[in-house]
Design a protein around this motif. Structure first.
Motif, PDB file in Angstrom:
ATOM      1  N   ALA A 130       0.818  -1.208   0.000  1.00 20.06           N
ATOM      2  CA  ALA A 130       0.000   0.000   0.000  1.00 20.06           C
ATOM      3  C   ALA A 130       0.855   1.262   0.000  1.00 20.06           C
ATOM      4  O   ALA A 130       0.544   2.243  -0.690  1.00 20.06           O
ATOM      5  CB  ALA A 130      -0.935  -0.004   1.203  1.00 20.06           C
ATOM      6  N   GLU A 131       1.923   1.241   0.765  1.00 17.23           N
ATOM      7  CA  GLU A 131       2.768   2.423   0.873  1.00 17.23           C
ATOM      8  C   GLU A 131       3.656   2.633  -0.357  1.00 17.23           C
ATOM      9  O   GLU A 131       4.183   3.726  -0.560  1.00 17.23           O
ATOM     10  CB  GLU A 131       3.626   2.334   2.131  1.00 17.23           C
ATOM     11  N   ALA A 132       3.789   1.593  -1.190  1.00 14.64           N
ATOM     12  CA  ALA A 132       4.651   1.683  -2.367  1.00 14.64           C
ATOM     13  C   ALA A 132       3.972   2.353  -3.558  1.00 14.64           C
ATOM     14  O   ALA A 132       4.644   2.744  -4.514  1.00 14.64           O
ATOM     15  CB  ALA A 132       5.115   0.287  -2.778  1.00 14.64           C
ATOM     16  N   VAL A 133       2.642   2.477  -3.492  1.00 14.22           N
ATOM     17  CA  VAL A 133       1.902   3.029  -4.630  1.00 14.22           C
ATOM     18  C   VAL A 133       0.948   4.126  -4.154  1.00 14.22           C
ATOM     19  O   VAL A 133       0.673   4.256  -2.958  1.00 14.22           O
ATOM     20  CB  VAL A 133       1.093   1.924  -5.354  1.00 14.22           C
ATOM     21  N   SER A 134       0.439   4.887  -5.109  1.00 13.36           N
ATOM     22  CA  SER A 134      -0.560   5.914  -4.796  1.00 13.36           C
ATOM     23  C   SER A 134      -1.964   5.436  -5.139  1.00 13.36           C
ATOM     24  O   SER A 134      -2.898   6.230  -5.180  1.00 13.36           O
ATOM     25  CB  SER A 134      -0.245   7.197  -5.575  1.00 13.36           C
ATOM     26  N   LEU A 135      -2.110   4.135  -5.386  1.00 14.73           N
ATOM     27  CA  LEU A 135      -3.374   3.551  -5.814  1.00 14.73           C
ATOM     28  C   LEU A 135      -4.164   2.991  -4.635  1.00 14.73           C
ATOM     29  O   LEU A 135      -3.587   2.616  -3.614  1.00 14.73           O
ATOM     30  CB  LEU A 135      -3.119   2.405  -6.798  1.00 14.73           C
ATOM     31  N   PRO A 136      -5.490   2.883  -4.774  1.00 14.19           N
ATOM     32  CA  PRO A 136      -6.272   2.144  -3.782  1.00 14.19           C
ATOM     33  C   PRO A 136      -5.894   0.666  -3.825  1.00 14.19           C
ATOM     34  O   PRO A 136      -5.586   0.114  -4.889  1.00 14.19           O
ATOM     35  CB  PRO A 136      -7.721   2.360  -4.234  1.00 14.19           C
ATOM     36  N   VAL A 137      -5.937   0.021  -2.665  1.00 16.11           N
ATOM     37  CA  VAL A 137      -5.536  -1.379  -2.544  1.00 16.11           C
ATOM     38  C   VAL A 137      -6.695  -2.195  -1.961  1.00 16.11           C
ATOM     39  O   VAL A 137      -7.344  -1.773  -1.007  1.00 16.11           O
ATOM     40  CB  VAL A 137      -4.283  -1.519  -1.648  1.00 16.11           C
ATOM     41  N   VAL A 138      -6.912  -3.367  -2.574  1.00 20.86           N
ATOM     42  CA  VAL A 138      -7.880  -4.338  -2.069  1.00 20.86           C
ATOM     43  C   VAL A 138      -7.101  -5.513  -1.490  1.00 20.86           C
ATOM     44  O   VAL A 138      -6.217  -6.069  -2.166  1.00 20.86           O
ATOM     45  CB  VAL A 138      -8.808  -4.842  -3.189  1.00 20.86           C
ATOM     46  N   LEU A 139      -7.396  -5.902  -0.282  1.00 18.41           N
ATOM     47  CA  LEU A 139      -6.782  -7.090   0.305  1.00 18.41           C
ATOM     48  C   LEU A 139      -7.513  -8.333  -0.191  1.00 18.41           C
ATOM     49  O   LEU A 139      -8.726  -8.316  -0.365  1.00 18.41           O
ATOM     50  CB  LEU A 139      -6.865  -7.050   1.832  1.00 18.41           C
ATOM     51  N   TYR A 140      -6.762  -9.392  -0.403  1.00 23.98           N
ATOM     52  CA  TYR A 140      -7.367 -10.661  -0.802  1.00 23.98           C
ATOM     53  C   TYR A 140      -7.014 -11.717   0.239  1.00 23.98           C
ATOM     54  O   TYR A 140      -5.851 -11.863   0.616  1.00 23.98           O
ATOM     55  CB  TYR A 140      -6.851 -11.097  -2.165  1.00 23.98           C
ATOM     56  N   THR A 141      -8.028 -12.424   0.700  1.00 25.17           N
ATOM     57  CA  THR A 141      -7.773 -13.493   1.662  1.00 25.17           C
ATOM     58  C   THR A 141      -8.496 -14.756   1.236  1.00 25.17           C
ATOM     59  O   THR A 141      -9.675 -14.728   0.887  1.00 25.17           O
ATOM     60  CB  THR A 141      -8.210 -13.087   3.087  1.00 25.17           C
ATOM     61  N   ASN A 142      -7.771 -15.865   1.233  1.00 26.29           N
ATOM     62  CA  ASN A 142      -8.342 -17.161   0.855  1.00 26.29           C
ATOM     63  C   ASN A 142      -7.720 -18.240   1.739  1.00 26.29           C
ATOM     64  O   ASN A 142      -6.742 -18.883   1.362  1.00 26.29           O
ATOM     65  CB  ASN A 142      -8.078 -17.456  -0.620  1.00 26.29           C
ATOM     66  N   PRO A 143      -8.276 -18.440   2.933  1.00 28.99           N
ATOM     67  CA  PRO A 143      -7.668 -19.380   3.882  1.00 28.99           C
ATOM     68  C   PRO A 143      -7.659 -20.823   3.410  1.00 28.99           C
ATOM     69  O   PRO A 143      -6.943 -21.644   3.963  1.00 28.99           O
ATOM     70  CB  PRO A 143      -8.528 -19.220   5.141  1.00 28.99           C
ATOM     71  N   ASN A 144      -8.426 -21.130   2.371  1.00 28.59           N
ATOM     72  CA  ASN A 144      -8.445 -22.500   1.845  1.00 28.59           C
ATOM     73  C   ASN A 144      -7.165 -22.833   1.083  1.00 28.59           C
ATOM     74  O   ASN A 144      -6.828 -24.003   0.924  1.00 28.59           O
ATOM     75  CB  ASN A 144      -9.652 -22.681   0.940  1.00 28.59           C
ATOM     76  N   PHE A 145      -6.453 -21.802   0.619  1.00 29.35           N
ATOM     77  CA  PHE A 145      -5.257 -22.048  -0.182  1.00 29.35           C
ATOM     78  C   PHE A 145      -4.009 -21.364   0.358  1.00 29.35           C
ATOM     79  O   PHE A 145      -2.899 -21.710  -0.029  1.00 29.35           O
ATOM     80  CB  PHE A 145      -5.489 -21.584  -1.629  1.00 29.35           C
ATOM     81  N   GLN A 146      -4.164 -20.393   1.232  1.00 31.31           N
ATOM     82  CA  GLN A 146      -3.013 -19.633   1.699  1.00 31.31           C
ATOM     83  C   GLN A 146      -2.512 -20.171   3.037  1.00 31.31           C
ATOM     84  O   GLN A 146      -3.291 -20.452   3.940  1.00 31.31           O
ATOM     85  CB  GLN A 146      -3.393 -18.154   1.838  1.00 31.31           C
ATOM     86  N   ARG A 147      -1.199 -20.284   3.153  1.00 34.70           N
ATOM     87  CA  ARG A 147      -0.615 -20.775   4.400  1.00 34.70           C
ATOM     88  C   ARG A 147      -0.634 -19.707   5.489  1.00 34.70           C
ATOM     89  O   ARG A 147      -0.622 -20.019   6.671  1.00 34.70           O
ATOM     90  CB  ARG A 147       0.831 -21.238   4.159  1.00 34.70           C
ATOM     91  N   SER A 148      -0.650 -18.452   5.077  1.00 30.51           N
ATOM     92  CA  SER A 148      -0.710 -17.353   6.045  1.00 30.51           C
ATOM     93  C   SER A 148      -1.904 -16.484   5.703  1.00 30.51           C
ATOM     94  O   SER A 148      -1.874 -15.736   4.722  1.00 30.51           O
ATOM     95  CB  SER A 148       0.583 -16.535   6.017  1.00 30.51           C
ATOM     96  N   ASP A 149      -2.952 -16.595   6.500  1.00 32.00           N
ATOM     97  CA  ASP A 149      -4.180 -15.880   6.209  1.00 32.00           C
ATOM     98  C   ASP A 149      -4.232 -14.568   6.990  1.00 32.00           C
ATOM     99  O   ASP A 149      -3.456 -14.342   7.919  1.00 32.00           O
ATOM    100  CB  ASP A 149      -5.383 -16.758   6.565  1.00 32.00           C
ATOM    101  N   LEU A 150      -5.177 -13.743   6.607  1.00 36.93           N
ATOM    102  CA  LEU A 150      -5.416 -12.498   7.313  1.00 36.93           C
ATOM    103  C   LEU A 150      -6.393 -12.755   8.457  1.00 36.93           C
ATOM    104  O   LEU A 150      -7.558 -13.074   8.234  1.00 36.93           O
ATOM    105  CB  LEU A 150      -6.014 -11.466   6.355  1.00 36.93           C
ATOM    106  N   SER A 151      -5.914 -12.617   9.673  1.00 39.08           N
ATOM    107  CA  SER A 151      -6.793 -12.753  10.829  1.00 39.08           C
ATOM    108  C   SER A 151      -7.651 -11.500  10.962  1.00 39.08           C
ATOM    109  O   SER A 151      -7.364 -10.458  10.365  1.00 39.08           O
ATOM    110  CB  SER A 151      -5.962 -12.942  12.098  1.00 39.08           C
ATOM    111  N   LEU A 152      -8.698 -11.585  11.768  1.00 39.02           N
ATOM    112  CA  LEU A 152      -9.537 -10.411  12.000  1.00 39.02           C
ATOM    113  C   LEU A 152      -8.723  -9.276  12.624  1.00 39.02           C
ATOM    114  O   LEU A 152      -8.910  -8.101  12.289  1.00 39.02           O
ATOM    115  CB  LEU A 152     -10.709 -10.774  12.907  1.00 39.02           C
ATOM    116  N   ALA A 153      -7.807  -9.625  13.503  1.00 40.85           N
ATOM    117  CA  ALA A 153      -6.975  -8.596  14.134  1.00 40.85           C
ATOM    118  C   ALA A 153      -6.073  -7.907  13.108  1.00 40.85           C
ATOM    119  O   ALA A 153      -5.904  -6.672  13.135  1.00 40.85           O
ATOM    120  CB  ALA A 153      -6.129  -9.216  15.246  1.00 40.85           C
ATOM    121  N   ALA A 154      -5.507  -8.695  12.183  1.00 37.17           N
ATOM    122  CA  ALA A 154      -4.648  -8.118  11.148  1.00 37.17           C
ATOM    123  C   ALA A 154      -5.464  -7.235  10.202  1.00 37.17           C
ATOM    124  O   ALA A 154      -5.014  -6.157   9.787  1.00 37.17           O
ATOM    125  CB  ALA A 154      -3.947  -9.225  10.368  1.00 37.17           C
ATOM    126  N   ILE A 155      -6.656  -7.688   9.861  1.00 42.20           N
ATOM    127  CA  ILE A 155      -7.522  -6.899   8.986  1.00 42.20           C
ATOM    128  C   ILE A 155      -7.860  -5.561   9.638  1.00 42.20           C
ATOM    129  O   ILE A 155      -7.827  -4.508   8.991  1.00 42.20           O
ATOM    130  CB  ILE A 155      -8.805  -7.686   8.647  1.00 42.20           C
TER     131      ILE A 155
END
Length: 298
Positions: A130-155
């Motif tokens: 996010a800090e590297a660009v001036s663009l809006p960023v959408v987070l993507y989370t897919n706990p079925n395939f990702q080894r490190s998911d976004l927890s509610l606290a991280a979100i």
């Protein structure tokens, strides 16, 4: 971006396929035709290099070519939000900057991982993009395939980063979406994936969905969105029940194979999935064809 600014993204944003020749070259003309047809069907945005776009199977040059072709074909008519994915922050940052340089309207940030990463590392990864660009960023989370998911606290922590404006969740858990909404308190919009029932997500406050199946049924998907926005829930659910058949078929086979196979039936020469993924088997082709015919998409 120094101040929070919502871009107003909403609606149906198909995950684009990455059409390739047998030699691995991007079929720019095929992608451009598909994009023209999707925009004519009324979609509200485009997301190349999502799961359907086989981001994990493409090299750096192929990814950039897909983004360049998508931006050129969209020609400013709808936002183009390409996926940025890596295990390492420097590589992810380089991708995001490259896509901004060729005209992307936003970034869909995806975290890959070989070894599990804790919350601090997950937050650092997405914040760096996010800090590297001036663009809006959408987070993507897919706990079925990702080894490190976004927890509610991280979100929640990431929702305070000014240009992180939305999250696309593919968890199969609609209750998690409601929990996210309660945690972020409007600082971040929520988009559904094909793993969720779009009408249900819209009912609880979602802004739309980013999903591969919308490539095959864009008009029907846009109609569903319009019914939800109008609050015509009986009509929306009637259409949702019809459209859910395509999700059920896709759950049985490889996603890219299903979307590419269906697009081939519709006359788009998008090629096969990148090996070692296999093309859609005959049983899968028959199942996809039957659903598309039933939905009026063939």
């Amino acid at each position: 971006m120094n101040a929070r600014s919502q871009p107003g993204w909403h609606g149906v944003m198909p995950y684009l396929v990455s059409p390739l020749t047998a030699q691995g070259e991007v079929k720019v003309d095929v992608l451009a035709r598909l994009i023209d047809d999707l925009i004519a069907a009324g979609v509200h945005g485009l997301s190349p290099l999502g799961s359907t776009g086989e981001f994990a199977y493409l090299n750096q040059a192929q990814r950039l070519a897909v983004v360049e072709a998508s931006v050129a074909a969209a020609h400013g008519r709808v936002p183009v939000i390409p996926g940025v994915a890596s295990c390492a922050i420097p590589d992810a940052v380089a991708q995001a900057r490259a896509y901004e340089a060729v005209g992307a309207d936003g970034i869909l940030a995806i975290m890959e991982a070989y070894f599990p990463v804790g919350d601090d590392g997950v937050v650092a990864y997405f914040q760096a993009i996010a800090e590297a660009v001036s663009l809006p960023v959408v987070l993507y989370t897919n706990p079925n395939f990702q080894r490190s998911d976004l927890s509610l606290a991280a979100i929640e922590r990431l929702s305070h980063v000014p240009n992180i404006v939305a999250i696309k969740d593919a968890s199969f858990n609609t209750g998690r979406l409601l929990s996210i909404m309660e945690r972020v308190q409007g600082r971040m919009e929520v988009f559904a994936a094909s793993a969720h029932i779009p009408a249900a997500v819209m009912l609880i406050g979602g802004k739309g969905w980013m999903a591969g199946p919308a490539c095959l049924v864009p008009r029907q998907s846009v109609r569903l969105y319009e019914l939800c926005r109008a609050g015509d829930w009986p009509a929306a659910m009637a259409l949702q029940r019809e459209l859910w058949a395509i999700n059920q078929v896709f759950a049985q086979y490889n996603l890219a194979a299903c979307v590419k196979g269906g697009l081939q039936m519709q006359g788009y020469e998008v090629g096969d999935p990148v090996p070692p993924q296999a093309p859609l088997p005959e049983a899968g082709r028959q199942a996809v064809r039957q659903v598309l015919e039933r939905l009026g998409a063939l």
